[in-house]
Design a protein around this motif. Structure first.
Motif: not given
Length: 273
Positions: A39, A66-67, A43-45, A11, A70-73
């Motif tokens: 993705h 991750d857009h 959701e997330h990658l 990551h 979204h996710g960890r972004s």
């Protein structure tokens, strides 16, 4: 069929248009090609580990962000006001892959909203891609957008996870995933989705870029007929279509996912230089 292997994702973070974006990378040395995963909404990658494993075993270094939101972004959850910014962030990931692997062909694979983003990316940066894969993409006409835009207030109705896959474990994992957004759509995001679909329709053909479109015939989230109008709008000189009978929205998570991923890798093989 290529046997998937387990590779630990790396990551890394970069300054996106609207804040810090977390990108994922599954290394392979030396790579036959770079596979960029895009993705979908909410959701997330991390949900694509199994897809990355298959592509990794096929010889690809796999990456994707991750857009924003979204996710960890960074960013307010699922809030995107301009998808051109998301495309720009995606381009940063591809540029980093070019630096790490100069001269290696790039294949982009986008699902659902990610298919829309990937199609727009191909319109802006298609010369950088060797091939494009669109899975259940939000293109052409998505009646859910018009329905949401017509409402004074968007209701907080969770997604019916049975529409994701015929495999009930997929829905259970989705519901339990803390990085998946389980709340309502946000109006600015809906408006931005609609604007991007219209922009893609207006831009037109992808030209000579080899494109694979995969879709489930029983996709109730992004129905086949609406997407087909968008595929017709961007159809270039080299389009391959695969519609899977009775499959639902997430064909990479379907009961016949091995068949789907086999079709993807075979398409990539046909188009690598």
């Amino acid at each position: 069929m290529w046997e998937a292997r387990v590779t630990t994702a790396r990551h890394w973070e970069f300054a996106g248009v609207r804040g810090a974006v977390t990108a994922h990378s599954w290394p392979h040395e030396p790579p036959r090609y770079v596979a960029v995963l895009v993705h979908g909404y909410g959701e997330h990658l991390g949900r694509y580990e199994h897809v990355a494993a298959v592509l990794n075993a096929h010889g690809a270094v796999v990456c994707g962000p991750d857009h924003q939101g979204h996710g960890r972004s960074a960013g307010e959850r699922v809030l995107i006001t301009d998808f051109e910014e998301v495309v720009t962030d995606l381009h940063t990931v591809v540029e980093a892959a070019h630096v790490d692997h100069p001269g290696v062909p790039v294949v982009m694979i986008g699902h659902s909203m990610g298919g829309m983003i990937a199609a727009r990316y191909a319109q802006r940066y298609g010369s950088e891609l060797t091939a494009l894969v669109l899975s259940g993409p939000v293109l052409g006409r998505w009646d859910a957008l018009a329905a949401l835009l017509a409402l004074d207030e968007i209701p907080d109705i969770p997604i019916d996870t049975d529409t994701l896959s015929r495999d009930p474990e997929v829905g259970k994992a989705y519901s339990a995933d803390p990085l998946v957004w389980h709340g309502p759509f946000k109006r600015p995001t809906v408006e931005a989705l609609d604007a991007t679909v219209q922009a893609i329709n207006a831009h037109g053909s992808l030209g000579a870029l080899p494109t694979l479109w995969v879709h489930g015939s029983d996709d109730q989230l992004v129905p086949l007929d609406g997407t087909r109008t968008g595929i017709d709008a961007i159809r270039g000189d080299d389009l391959t279509e695969k519609i899977y009978p009775e499959a639902r929205h997430e064909v990479f998570n379907e009961t016949n996912k091995d068949e789907v991923l086999g079709d993807v890798t075979a398409f990539i093989d046909r188009n690598l230089p």
